[in-house]
Structures are given as structure tokens and as C-alpha cells.
Write a protein that holds these residues in place. Structure first.
Motif, PDB file in Angstrom:
ATOM      1  N   THR A   1      -5.321   8.163  -8.480  1.00 47.18           N
ATOM      2  CA  THR A   1      -6.050   8.591  -9.514  1.00 47.18           C
ATOM      3  C   THR A   1      -6.547   7.493 -10.448  1.00 47.18           C
ATOM      4  N   ASN A   2      -5.883   6.674 -10.570  1.00 41.78           N
ATOM      5  CA  ASN A   2      -5.950   5.479 -11.611  1.00 41.78           C
ATOM      6  C   ASN A   2      -6.214   4.185 -10.729  1.00 41.78           C
ATOM      7  N   CYS A   3      -6.661   4.356  -9.712  1.00 44.87           N
ATOM      8  CA  CYS A   3      -6.873   2.875  -8.800  1.00 44.87           C
ATOM      9  C   CYS A   3      -8.192   2.260  -9.577  1.00 44.87           C
ATOM     10  N   PRO A   4      -8.079   0.659  -9.578  1.00 41.17           N
ATOM     11  CA  PRO A   4      -9.298  -0.022  -9.836  1.00 41.17           C
ATOM     12  C   PRO A   4     -10.105   0.196  -8.927  1.00 41.17           C
ATOM     13  N   ARG A   5     -11.372  -0.167  -8.780  1.00 40.00           N
ATOM     14  CA  ARG A   5     -12.276   0.375  -8.092  1.00 40.00           C
ATOM     15  C   ARG A   5     -12.174  -0.323  -6.650  1.00 40.00           C
ATOM     16  N   ASN A   6     -12.400   0.504  -5.700  1.00 40.52           N
ATOM     17  CA  ASN A   6     -12.019   0.132  -4.352  1.00 40.52           C
ATOM     18  C   ASN A   6     -10.771  -0.441  -3.985  1.00 40.52           C
ATOM     19  N   SER A   7      -9.879  -0.116  -4.601  1.00 41.78           N
ATOM     20  CA  SER A   7      -8.644  -0.454  -4.261  1.00 41.78           C
ATOM     21  C   SER A   7      -7.573   0.617  -3.650  1.00 41.78           C
ATOM     22  N   ILE A   8      -8.326   1.784  -3.269  1.00 41.80           N
ATOM     23  CA  ILE A   8      -7.370   2.889  -2.666  1.00 41.80           C
ATOM     24  C   ILE A   8      -7.090   2.331  -1.333  1.00 41.80           C
ATOM     25  N   LYS A   9      -5.862   2.885  -0.777  1.00 46.87           N
ATOM     26  CA  LYS A   9      -5.246   2.535   0.526  1.00 46.87           C
ATOM     27  C   LYS A   9      -4.756   3.806   1.113  1.00 46.87           C
ATOM     28  N   PHE A  10      -4.854   4.002   2.467  1.00 49.24           N
ATOM     29  CA  PHE A  10      -4.292   5.163   3.032  1.00 49.24           C
ATOM     30  C   PHE A  10      -3.196   4.785   3.844  1.00 49.24           C
ATOM     31  N   PRO A  11      -2.116   4.413   3.315  1.00 48.75           N
ATOM     32  CA  PRO A  11      -1.080   3.734   4.390  1.00 48.75           C
ATOM     33  C   PRO A  11      -0.598   4.439   5.307  1.00 48.75           C
ATOM     34  N   THR A  12      -0.463   3.927   6.633  1.00 46.69           N
ATOM     35  CA  THR A  12       0.154   4.607   7.763  1.00 46.69           C
ATOM     36  C   THR A  12       1.395   3.914   8.276  1.00 46.69           C
ATOM     37  N   TYR A  13       2.328   4.390   9.392  1.00 46.40           N
ATOM     38  CA  TYR A  13       3.003   3.450   9.814  1.00 46.40           C
ATOM     39  C   TYR A  13       2.190   2.440  10.746  1.00 46.40           C
ATOM     40  N   GLU A  14       2.703   1.410  10.995  1.00 40.29           N
ATOM     41  CA  GLU A  14       1.827   0.555  11.831  1.00 40.29           C
ATOM     42  C   GLU A  14       1.366   0.965  13.283  1.00 40.29           C
ATOM     43  N   ILE A  15       0.154   0.958  13.722  1.00 41.00           N
ATOM     44  CA  ILE A  15      -0.305   1.219  15.193  1.00 41.00           C
ATOM     45  C   ILE A  15      -0.232  -0.059  15.611  1.00 41.00           C
ATOM     46  N   THR A  16       0.362  -0.215  16.786  1.00 46.96           N
ATOM     47  CA  THR A  16       0.380  -1.139  17.688  1.00 46.96           C
ATOM     48  C   THR A  16      -0.120  -0.941  18.980  1.00 46.96           C
ATOM     49  N   GLY A  17      -1.210  -1.655  19.313  1.00 50.90           N
ATOM     50  CA  GLY A  17      -1.970  -0.950  20.517  1.00 50.90           C
ATOM     51  C   GLY A  17      -2.487   0.377  20.412  1.00 50.90           C
ATOM     52  N   ASN A  18      -2.027   1.227  20.979  1.00 50.10           N
ATOM     53  CA  ASN A  18      -2.436   2.628  20.786  1.00 50.10           C
ATOM     54  C   ASN A  18      -1.095   3.469  20.408  1.00 50.10           C
ATOM     55  N   ARG A  19      -0.114   2.901  20.218  1.00 47.80           N
ATOM     56  CA  ARG A  19       1.388   3.556  19.674  1.00 47.80           C
ATOM     57  C   ARG A  19       1.755   3.104  18.375  1.00 47.80           C
ATOM     58  N   THR A  20       2.458   4.152  17.870  1.00 48.98           N
ATOM     59  CA  THR A  20       2.953   4.010  16.553  1.00 48.98           C
ATOM     60  C   THR A  20       4.431   4.547  16.621  1.00 48.98           C
ATOM     61  N   ILE A  21       5.210   3.606  16.535  1.00 48.81           N
ATOM     62  CA  ILE A  21       6.729   3.836  16.751  1.00 48.81           C
ATOM     63  C   ILE A  21       7.514   4.107  15.134  1.00 48.81           C
ATOM     64  N   VAL A  22       8.019   5.407  15.123  1.00 49.03           N
ATOM     65  CA  VAL A  22       8.545   5.876  13.905  1.00 49.03           C
ATOM     66  C   VAL A  22      10.184   6.031  14.407  1.00 49.03           C
ATOM     67  N   GLU A  23      10.927   5.221  13.861  1.00 47.10           N
ATOM     68  CA  GLU A  23      12.605   5.465  13.919  1.00 47.10           C
ATOM     69  C   GLU A  23      13.080   6.076  12.849  1.00 47.10           C
ATOM     70  N   TYR A  24      14.039   7.157  13.419  1.00 44.60           N
ATOM     71  CA  TYR A  24      14.554   8.067  12.465  1.00 44.60           C
ATOM     72  C   TYR A  24      15.986   8.285  12.752  1.00 44.60           C
ATOM     73  N   ARG A  25      16.913   8.627  11.843  1.00 35.32           N
ATOM     74  CA  ARG A  25      18.208   8.853  11.925  1.00 35.32           C
ATOM     75  C   ARG A  25      18.464  10.148  11.153  1.00 35.32           C
ATOM     76  N   ILE A  26      19.406  11.080  11.712  1.00 35.64           N
ATOM     77  CA  ILE A  26      19.647  12.358  11.109  1.00 35.64           C
ATOM     78  C   ILE A  26      21.048  12.248  10.288  1.00 35.64           C
ATOM     79  N   ASP A  27      21.182  13.173   9.535  1.00 32.74           N
ATOM     80  CA  ASP A  27      22.444  13.093   8.709  1.00 32.74           C
ATOM     81  C   ASP A  27      23.482  13.814   9.805  1.00 32.74           C
ATOM     82  N   PRO A  28      24.768  13.275   9.966  1.00 32.66           N
ATOM     83  CA  PRO A  28      25.747  13.735  11.043  1.00 32.66           C
ATOM     84  C   PRO A  28      26.261  14.939  10.595  1.00 32.66           C
TER      85      PRO A  28
END
Ligand SMILES: [Zn+2]
Length: 509
Positions: A34-61
Motif C-alpha cells: 500500500t506504500n510502494c513507490p510508483r511501479n515497484s510492486i512485486k508479486f513474488p512466487t517460488y522460482e519457476i524453472t522450466g515449467n516446474r516449481t519445486i517447493v521443499e518442506y519439512r514437518i514437525d516430528p
């Protein structure tokens, strides 16, 4: 325990606050969008490589409420395939799949608020809600199913590029059957756990909440909605209302903005445009496209100011070919803070946003229910690949071709005895082209202009006009009341082509 019918999913940001519509937004420098300087807004996602996006997670044991570790492990990996099936996401357990220790109130900061990346995105099971209580305060564990945040980003030249690591916490107090009178069995509660993971994981990869297409029913009936109605709310609705594990079209489209899968987006159409009030963009409006043949199954939403340009812009992609109607409505006042929808929270302007269907040519149909809207609103027929742009929905005044600004507007002007006084008026062009503006006043013997008419050429966007006032004694001869009070002199500017006119009152004394 009535509050159990309104369990919420929260969206949190530990370090960099990020908020937006569809996909979460952030400023390049990490500030609130809401306070971005003009045109500096970004919509970050995990990196897309080729047509895949790998997200690696771990769960609490550790355990979570009534669920043991093996139930939790298999449930998480099972439910996350729902997102993989409809996007380019490739969701993997990293290493042995487990955070190295059972996360508890004394060690959670090293996992949820680490000072450097962990190498995986943790899913923390807060066994009895004690960590949540530590973070959100007493009472939160009775309402909040979980929260998620994105914490680390990749950057280039200081500008945010991709999400690098994110984390979530699930509240075990609410996955303990004795705390859940709304559930008859552990199986029902397990489905609720899976829905919560489904929802929070979407935040981890950058999805925002959605208000969906039937918020009025939710606000009117709450948990009194029929199961059939509940089953059509998006998984990304801020409140846990849908008892099924089914992603809705709105969820699928939002995920495909960030992580497109060809089989989902190909052959679809889009609608974009803006919601305005006169010359101004309107924020915090939920725009819904309903397919008239399956309105609750095939609806997709967008929130205005999706791009942070303050023009009221919306964008609804990935619509299957068919006939649609558009509805606008305010974002509900309940959806603020961690439950917010879109970049902007509801504010004082929200009360002027109507619930209405679009009727073509900026026209609105007010006071219709969904059934009436589907049959009476302007039908938009979309074919495969069509990109329908520039839909303008005006909730207020007609837009003008220019505006008046400057020191003379709504200001008090001192008149001098024996000599002229003056004030500056700026005429500002809205849009492109040229303007020829004529100025008039009911008192031309007292007020004159340095130029009239005023021409604003193609290359200029404003022109200044000097307004001259005759001396005080000449005003007093015509307006005797000026001896004891101020008077108002109206000045009207009229576009000679469009006929648009703006009147401003200049107060003098
Ligand atoms: Zn949420």
C-alpha cells in the motif's frame, strides 16, 4: 463455544509484510504494497524453472492435538497433491522430511523466526496451541486454525524476486476432539486438518485470501448455511467454512496466476478493467465473474487495485469459455489484518461501494440477488483465448475530462482595498488529447481570468489561470453582506467539446 463456527485462517508476515490480491504483493524494497513507490510492486512466487516449481518442506516430528506423527505425515503429503494436480508446483519433502526436533514454545523461534534460511519451509505442529498463544496472545488458540508467512526472498540489486522460504504453524488445540463440539468424529476433524494445511500451504507459496462469490450468504447465515452452499466456498476464504477438500475454480485460477499449468490455463479467456468513482479508482472492491450456467462452480474473483496503481484495476484470468455476468461488492469489514483480502483493508470509503451487477456501459443494477443478477445483468460471452479489456464499472459520478485544482479552489481569498487581488486556478487534464475549457462567473464585473478560453494541448496535462478580483470596495457595492461575513463567488469551467463542467466556489472576504 459458538465462536467455533468462525474459525479463521490467518496470514502473517514475520519480517516483510506482504499483502495483495490473488497473489500476495510486496514492494521491491520490502515495504507494505500500500506504500510502494510508483511501479515497484512485486508479486513474488517460488522460482519457476522450466515449467516446474519445486517447493521443499519439512514437518514437525511431534504430535498435533489428537493426531500422531504418522497420521500427520501421510495426511500432509496426500493433501498437498491437490495443489500439484492443478499447477506447476512440485511439492517435495526435503531430506528425511522432518524438522530436526519437536517444535515447542521454548524453541519455536529458531524455526518460525530464524535469522537465516533453514534450507526448507517448515510446517510446525503446535501440539496444544501454546506456541500460538505465545505469538498471538491468550484466546487466539480458540479461533485461529493456523497461520502462514513468507520469510525469505531472493533478490537482485536489492529488488525482491522470488520467495525462497516460508513457514506455517497449525494449532493443535483445535485438533483435539474434546475442544471441537462441532465434530462428531476424528475423521471429520482430520478432514478439517487437511483443509487447514491446504489453505496455509497456499499462503506459503504466495496466495492471498479470496472473498469468493457468496459473502452475503456467509454474513447472513454463517454456520447456518446448508452443506451444499458451504461446499462451494473457496479454500482461500478467510474463514474455514467449506467442509469438503475440494479446490474451487477460484482457488485453481489464483494458484495458476503464480504457477500456471498448461492444461488449466490454455483455451481460457480473461476479463480486466477498473472500478471507478468519477475520475478516481476505487479500492477494496471484490469483483466476481459468474458463469451463468454454473455460477457457484465456475466463479472467479479479483480485488480492485490488484496492481497497486490506485486506478481501481482488476484482472480475472483463466475463465472457461461461456457466458458470464460481473458483480461488484465491498470487502467485508470482518476481513482485516491476518484475514484480509487484497492490498487494501476496508476503510471509510468502503461504505459507499454498492453490491451491484454490471449492466454494460458503466451502468449498475442494484438490489438484485444472485438469481436475478444472473438473468438480468449484462451477459459477457467469452470465447477461447479472448482477452476482454477495459471494462469500466463506475459506482459514482460520471468521469470528467478535466478537474480544477489549485490555491483558488476551496480557499479563502483576501480582497484588498483600492487594488486588485488574485488567486491561481489549475485546470488538470484527465486522459489524453486536447481540451478547450471556457471559464464563467455570474459576476464578470468583479472577477476576470488571465486567459479564457483555456486551451490544453496534447503535450501538456495542466494549465494555470490567474483569477483576478476587483478591489474590496467594488465587491462591497454589490455584496453589502461582505462587511460582516465572507461570500462565495462560483466559477464554472466547461469543456467546449464534451460539455463536462466543474464549478468551484471561491470564498472571498
Ligand atoms: Zn489464510
Amino acid at each position: 463455544m459458538k465462536r467455533l463456527s468462525f474459525l479463521v485462517f490467518l496470514l502473517f508476515f514475520f519480517s516483510i509484510p506482504v499483502k495483495a490480491a490473488g497473489i500476495l504483493a510486496v514492494c521491491e524494497d520490502g515495504r507494505l504494497p500500500t506504500n510502494c513507490p510508483r511501479n515497484s510492486i512485486k508479486f513474488p512466487t517460488y522460482e519457476i524453472t522450466g515449467n516446474r516449481t519445486i517447493v521443499e518442506y519439512r514437518i514437525d516430528p511431534g504430535a498435533l492435538g489428537d493426531f500422531n506423527s504418522s497420521t500427520l505425515e501421510s495426511s500432509v503429503s496426500e493433501i498437498l497433491t491437490k495443489w500439484e494436480d492443478i499447477s506447476s508446483l512440485d511439492i517435495q519433502a526435503e531430506g528425511n522430511g522432518f524438522i530436526p526436533f519437536d517444535v515447542n514454545p521454548s524453541n519455536y523461534q529458531s524455526i518460525l523466526e530464524p535469522s537465516s534460511p533453514l534450507g526448507y519451509s517448515p510446517i510446525v505442529f503446535d501440539d496444544n496451541g501454546a506456541i500460538l498463544t505465545d505469538i498471538l496472545g491468550f484466546g487466539a488458540r480458540q479461533d485461529v486454525l493456523g497461520f502462514a508467512a513468507t520469510r525469505f526472498y531472493t533478490t537482485r540489486n536489492g529488488a525482491i524476486e522470488n520467495i525462497f522460504e516460508s513457514q506455517t504453524l497449525i494449532n493443535g488445540f483445535l485438533f483435539t476432539l474434546r475442544n471441537r463440539p462441532d465434530f462428531n468424529s476424528e475423521a471429520e476433524m482430520l478432514d478439517n486438518f487437511k483443509t487447514t494445511v491446504l489453505h496455509e500451504f497456499a499462503h506459503m507459496v504466495g496466495l492471498d485470501h479470496s472473498q469468493g462469490g457468496q459473502v452475503d450468504d456467509f454474513l447472513d447465515l454463517g454456520s447456518g448455511l446448508s452443506d451444499e452452499q458451504k461446499s462451494t466456498f473457496p479454500v482461500m476464504f478467510p474463514v474455514a467454512i467449506n467442509p469438503t477438500l475440494d479446490l474451487q475454480r477460484d482457488d485453481i485460477v489464483a494458484m495458476n496466476i503464480g504457477y500456471p499449468r498448461n492444461s488449466i490455463v490454455s483455451g481460457t479467456a480473461s476479463i480486466s478493467g477498473s472500478v471507478i468513482n468519477g475520475n478516481n479508482g476505487v479500492r477494496a472492491v471484490n469483483v466476481i465473474a459468474y458463469n451463468i450456467d454454473d455460477p457457484l462452480g465456475e466463479l472467479v474473483t479479483s480485488v480492485t487495485d490488484i496492481d497497486g496503481k490506485d486506478q481501481g484495476n482488476f484482472f480475472i484470468p483463466s475463465l472457461n469459455p461461456g457466458t458470464y455476468v460481473l458483480k461488484i461488492e465491498p470487502i467485508a469489514n470482518a476481513f482485516v489484518g491476518g484475514s484480509s483480502v487484497g492490498i487494501h483493508a476496508p476503510d471509510s470509503n468502503t461504505s459507499s461501494i454498492p453490491s451491484a451487477f454490471y449492466n454494460g456501459s458503466e451502468d449498475l443494477l442494484l438490489g438484485l440477488n444472485l438469481e436475478q443478477g444472473l438473468s438480468q445483468a449484462f451477459p459477457i460471452v467469452l470465447t477461447a483465448g479472448q482477452e476482454l479489456e477495459n471494462i469500466t464499472i463506475n459506482i459514482g459520478e460520471e468521469p470528467k475530462s478535466f478537474s480544477l485544482r489549485g490555491r483558488a479552489v476551496n480557499s479563502l481569498n483576501f480582497l484588498n482595498v483600492g487594488r486588485n487581488s488574485r488567486a491561481n486556478l489549475r485546470i488538470v487534464k484527465e486522459g489524453s488529447g486536447t481540451r478547450l475549457i471556457t471559464l464563467s462567473t455570474p459576476n464578470p464585473e468583479l472577477v476576470s481570468f488571465s486567459r479564457n478560453p483555456v486551451r490544453i494541448g496534447v503535450r501538456r496535462n495542466a494549465k494555470r489561470v490567474r483569477v483576478r478580483f476587483r478591489p474590496f470596495n467594488e465587491f462591497l457595492a454589490i455584496f453589502p453582506s461582505l462587511s460582516s461575513s465572507t461570500i462565495e463567488i462560483p466559477i464554472t469551467a466547461t469543456d467546449t467539446v464534451t460539455g463536462d463542467s466543474v464549478t468551484t466556489n471561491i470564498e472571498v472576504f
